[in-house]
Design a protein around this motif. Structure first.
Motif, PDB file in Angstrom:
ATOM      1  N   ARG A 171       5.281  -9.712  11.758  1.00 13.76           N
ATOM      2  CA  ARG A 171       5.837 -10.273  10.390  1.00 13.76           C
ATOM      3  C   ARG A 171       5.050  -9.584   9.741  1.00 13.76           C
ATOM      4  O   ARG A 171       5.907  -8.921   8.701  1.00 13.76           O
ATOM      5  N   TYR A 172       4.293  -9.029   9.905  1.00 15.63           N
ATOM      6  CA  TYR A 172       3.484  -8.353   9.168  1.00 15.63           C
ATOM      7  C   TYR A 172       4.004  -6.706   8.994  1.00 15.63           C
ATOM      8  O   TYR A 172       3.768  -6.316   8.365  1.00 15.63           O
ATOM      9  N   GLU A 173       4.338  -6.347  10.662  1.00 19.18           N
ATOM     10  CA  GLU A 173       4.818  -5.284  10.614  1.00 19.18           C
ATOM     11  C   GLU A 173       6.097  -4.960  10.482  1.00 19.18           C
ATOM     12  O   GLU A 173       5.690  -3.618   9.333  1.00 19.18           O
ATOM     13  N   LEU A 174       6.805  -6.511   9.866  1.00 18.66           N
ATOM     14  CA  LEU A 174       7.982  -5.912   9.332  1.00 18.66           C
ATOM     15  C   LEU A 174       7.673  -5.939   7.711  1.00 18.66           C
ATOM     16  O   LEU A 174       8.568  -5.769   7.169  1.00 18.66           O
ATOM     17  N   GLU A 175       6.774  -6.766   7.549  1.00 16.85           N
ATOM     18  CA  GLU A 175       7.122  -6.707   5.827  1.00 16.85           C
ATOM     19  C   GLU A 175       6.645  -5.120   5.518  1.00 16.85           C
ATOM     20  O   GLU A 175       6.253  -4.847   4.321  1.00 16.85           O
ATOM     21  N   THR A 176       5.467  -4.863   6.188  1.00 17.42           N
ATOM     22  CA  THR A 176       5.173  -3.488   5.704  1.00 17.42           C
ATOM     23  C   THR A 176       6.233  -2.121   6.144  1.00 17.42           C
ATOM     24  O   THR A 176       5.870  -1.495   5.070  1.00 17.42           O
ATOM     25  N   ALA A 177       7.232  -2.383   7.130  1.00 20.69           N
ATOM     26  CA  ALA A 177       8.279  -1.635   7.170  1.00 20.69           C
ATOM     27  C   ALA A 177       9.132  -1.929   5.822  1.00 20.69           C
ATOM     28  O   ALA A 177       9.434  -0.999   5.089  1.00 20.69           O
ATOM     29  N   GLU A 178       8.951  -3.297   4.737  1.00 18.50           N
ATOM     30  CA  GLU A 178       9.748  -3.169   4.267  1.00 18.50           C
ATOM     31  C   GLU A 178       9.132  -2.481   2.859  1.00 18.50           C
ATOM     32  O   GLU A 178       9.559  -1.968   1.965  1.00 18.50           O
ATOM     33  N   ARG A 179       7.919  -2.618   2.945  1.00 22.08           N
ATOM     34  CA  ARG A 179       7.060  -1.916   1.790  1.00 22.08           C
ATOM     35  C   ARG A 179       7.751  -0.355   1.552  1.00 22.08           C
ATOM     36  O   ARG A 179       7.387  -0.094   1.132  1.00 22.08           O
ATOM     37  N   PHE A 180       7.709   0.131   2.912  1.00 23.27           N
ATOM     38  CA  PHE A 180       7.888   1.730   3.338  1.00 23.27           C
ATOM     39  C   PHE A 180       9.735   1.565   2.822  1.00 23.27           C
ATOM     40  O   PHE A 180       9.209   3.104   2.230  1.00 23.27           O
ATOM     41  N   GLY A 181      10.225   0.993   2.725  1.00 23.31           N
ATOM     42  CA  GLY A 181      11.811   1.203   2.437  1.00 23.31           C
ATOM     43  C   GLY A 181      11.847   1.001   0.460  1.00 23.31           C
ATOM     44  O   GLY A 181      12.352   1.936   0.197  1.00 23.31           O
ATOM     45  N   LYS A 182      10.651   0.434   0.516  1.00 19.64           N
ATOM     46  CA  LYS A 182      11.110   0.705  -1.448  1.00 19.64           C
ATOM     47  C   LYS A 182      10.222   1.594  -1.498  1.00 19.64           C
ATOM     48  O   LYS A 182      10.574   1.650  -2.661  1.00 19.64           O
TER      49      LYS A 182
END
Ligand SMILES: Cc1cc2nc3c(=O)[nH]c(=O)nc-3n(C[C@H](O)[C@H](O)[C@H](O)COP(=O)(O)O)c2cc1C
Length: 201
Positions: A171-182
């Motif tokens: 979950r935390y890796e995927l949230e990091t991915a979302e923040r990067f996309g933003k």
């Protein structure tokens, strides 16, 4: 409105999952229109949606790290993109990159460097990962850390090698991915502003 393309390769689905979360984060910014492209659909310079990439304001590159660099499937796409290099079709577009690998490090930095060099060859504007290291002090917690391995050149994601893509990355890796996309969306919207819009801002 900014058009953002994500071109990725994934052998076993983990990078595809990371790409989907980069897309989710990027698309959460109003005005961003985000599309995913598979590298294998762009394996030859005269076949595939190259015209759509030429119209994009930003291209995000994603691949697993295989044997210490971007996977072969991604490299086939990068070599096919030499036609865009000849015509300067991607010059001055925003660029960013992400990679997924089994080890916490796993030499992911090499893949990110490869993408940054590729983007520079294309005359693109590279966007980094601004998220602080989530695990670098006794006060930080490994399990819930964002940007756990501390990648700044781009996004580095760990996917455990004995789990399928519906169970890893966590979950935390995927949230990091979302923040990067933003972040890439925000940078693109600022960069892609027309002179008239910039005057009003
Ligand atoms: C051919 C091959 C080479 C790999 N090389 C590395 C590597 O250099 N470093 C690493 O940490 N993991 C390595 N791995 C593990 C993958 O990076 C990891 O399983 C990744 O999640 C695969 O992404 P995918 O499912 O999108 O293909 C390798 C896996 C394969 C199949």
């Amino acid at each position: 409105m900014a058009r953002i393309a994500i071109v990725y390769h994934s052998g076993y689905g983990h990078t595809a999952k990371a790409a989907e979360h980069v897309r989710k984060g990027a698309a959460a910014i109003p005005g961003a229109n985000v599309t995913l492209y598979k590298a294998e659909d762009l394996a030859a310079p005269d076949k595939g949606p190259w015209d759509e990439l030429a119209r994009a304001d930003a291209i995000i590159f994603g691949a697993p790290t295989y044997m210490g660099s971007a996977s072969g499937g991604m490299k086939v796409f990068m070599d096919a993109a030499s036609k865009a290099w000849f015509t300067r079709a991607w010059a001055n577009k925003i660029a960013a990159g992400f990679t997924v690998s089994g080890s916490l490090s796993g030499d992911k930095t090499v893949t990110l460097q490869q993408f940054a060099t590729f983007a520079a060859q294309q005359g693109m504007i590279w966007v980094s990962n601004d998220q602080p290291s989530g695990y670098n002090a006794t006060t930080t917690d490994f399990a819930t850390a964002h940007n756990r391995a501390g990648h700044f050149l781009g996004l580095g994601v760990q996917a455990l090698t004995d789990l399928p893509a519906d169970q890893t990355p966590d979950r935390y890796e995927l949230e990091t991915a979302e923040r990067f996309g933003k972040r890439v969306s925000e940078a693109t919207l600022r960069w892609a502003r027309t002179p008239a819009q910039a005057e009003l801002a």
